[in-house]
Design a protein around this motif. Structure first.
Motif, PDB file in Angstrom:
ATOM      1  N   ASN A 117      48.833  27.454  83.581  1.00 55.84           N
ATOM      2  CA  ASN A 117      48.954  26.025  83.314  1.00 55.84           C
ATOM      3  C   ASN A 117      47.754  25.259  83.845  1.00 55.84           C
ATOM      4  N   MET A 118      47.335  25.592  85.056  1.00 54.75           N
ATOM      5  CA  MET A 118      46.229  24.873  85.666  1.00 54.75           C
ATOM      6  C   MET A 118      44.916  25.122  84.932  1.00 54.75           C
ATOM      7  N   VAL A 130      40.608  27.385  89.543  1.00 53.37           N
ATOM      8  CA  VAL A 130      42.049  27.396  89.811  1.00 53.37           C
ATOM      9  C   VAL A 130      42.304  27.751  91.274  1.00 53.37           C
ATOM     10  N   ALA A 137      50.657  19.861  88.148  1.00 47.68           N
ATOM     11  CA  ALA A 137      50.085  18.895  87.213  1.00 47.68           C
ATOM     12  C   ALA A 137      48.824  18.252  87.796  1.00 47.68           C
ATOM     13  N   LEU A 172      54.335  20.609  81.795  1.00 48.75           N
ATOM     14  CA  LEU A 172      53.846  21.978  81.994  1.00 48.75           C
ATOM     15  C   LEU A 172      54.383  22.866  80.880  1.00 48.75           C
ATOM     16  N   ARG A 219      39.502  20.282  86.164  1.00 43.34           N
ATOM     17  CA  ARG A 219      38.600  19.710  85.164  1.00 43.34           C
ATOM     18  C   ARG A 219      37.387  19.051  85.811  1.00 43.34           C
ATOM     19  N   ARG A 240      46.039  20.806  87.628  1.00 41.80           N
ATOM     20  CA  ARG A 240      45.476  20.894  86.277  1.00 41.80           C
ATOM     21  C   ARG A 240      44.395  19.827  86.083  1.00 41.80           C
TER      22      ARG A 240
END
Length: 354
Positions: free
Chosen positions: A95-96, A114, A143, A86, A150, A146
């Motif tokens: 971060n995400m 998010v 993590a 991160l 996507r 994140r």
């Protein structure tokens, strides 16, 4: 559909081959765990699916697409590593959403994705925090978040819980299982911990030295292993193995004073050396003053205890006990079992005798 198919996948580093012709089908929505000892090739195989390692020969398909030589970004996968990786100066939300931001996704869409991932992972109260203000488990959830934003076809996990303490590992196993149930995506998970494999997987792939030893559901591998390696690797504590020899229609067990036992299968030729496999819960002990078998150590774990014994042939045996049935200390012990629970393995090939 976003299943994963490997066809004769091979990986070489120069003259050294580390992955030997892997053929594997992972169905859409399946939770598949690669498990095996250190150096067996499980992380290398995962990185080949991700495109982080080039495939030396063979094919890799994700859904209907041949991605063998595709770039990682074009494969439709998202990977969660052992380290959280991160950005310390960014908030959880930043971060995400960072990957989407770098790809030029509009801010409103990033915020929406998010928020959706945060809700799934129960991170709503932490979105404004920076990583240093989070626990290890919370950082790993970020993590994973994140990866979720996507919207990948396939999630890849490379020993994501290795850096967590025992309690957090249990909590995160539950979180990952819940995540899979909720989003229904195809997931491939690498671990050396067979407890993680047993509790998470729909399908387990047991690897050794770059080859598949057996593929199946956790219960199938536990109840019906193909060889001694799988039998000893799947299950905690591990299966006990005593040396034996075929004598006619019975098996002689030197560890038990050449005791002859009935076999639950058709035996090979007289004189064939075998391993007798028994799960700890299928063994029983009782006092026997003239027996050379004694208790070495006992592990008390609350509702269950494990007795560690040594036989006269110097073979170690673990016996599971529940309630007050543990072996007495400093006394000779009789070791007994029901032959219906015995598994036999050829001592030379280590293949199961069925």
């Amino acid at each position: 559909m976003s299943g994963v198919t490997l066809k004769n996948a091979i990986k070489r580093y120069g003259e050294t081959q580390v992955i030997h012709g892997i053929d594997l089908e992972i169905a859409h929505g399946e939770f598949c765990v690669f498990v095996g000892p250190s150096g067996c090739g499980k992380s290398t195989l995962l990185r080949m699916v991700a495109g982080l390692e080039a495939t030396s020969a063979g094919e890799i398909h994700i859904g209907a697409r041949d991605v063998t030589h595709a770039e990682p970004a074009d494969r439709g996968v998202a990977m969660v590593f052992q380290t959280y990786a991160l950005y310390p100066h960014m908030t959880v939300a930043e971060n995400m959403g960072f990957g989407l931001k770098m790809n030029g996704v509009p801010k409103t869409e990033i915020s929406k994705k998010v928020a959706e991932a945060s809700s799934i992972l129960q991170l709503d109260d932490y979105l404004a925090r920076k990583p240093k203000a989070l626990s290890g488990g919370q950082r790993q959830r970020v993590a994973i978040g994140r990866a979720i934003v996507r919207g990948p076809e396939v999630f890849l996990f490379d020993e994501p819980l290795s850096n967590l303490d025992a309690e957090l590992r249990v909590d995160m196993r539950v979180e990952i299982a819940r995540l899979h149930n909720e989003i229904g995506a195809t997931m491939i998970y690498v671990t050396h911990d067979q407890v993680e494999a047993m509790t998470l997987a729909d399908k387990i792939v047991v690897l050794r030295a770059g080859r598949i030893e057996q593929v199946g559901s956790p219960i199938a591998l536990y109840d019906d292993p193909d060889n001694k390696f799988v039998a000893g690797f799947i299950g905690s504590p591990a299966m006990n193995f005593l040396r034996g020899m075929v004598k006619g229609d019975k098996v002689s067990v030197p560890a038990l004073g050449e005791k002859l036992i009935d076999a639950p299968v058709t035996l090979p030729a007289d004189g064939t050396e075998v391993f007798i496999g028994l799960r700890p819960q299928h063994l029983h002990v009782a006092p026997q003053p003239d027996s050379p078998i004694t208790l070495d150590i006992r592990e008390h774990l609350g509702g269950v205890s494990y007795d560690y014994l040594t036989t006269p042939t110097r073979e170690r045996v673990i016996v599971e006990n529940r309630g007050d049935t543990s072996a007495p200390e400093n006394a000779g012990l009789k070791l007994d079992f029901e032959t219906a629970h015995v598994m036999l393995f050829d001592a030379k090939t280590e293949v199961r005798i069925r």
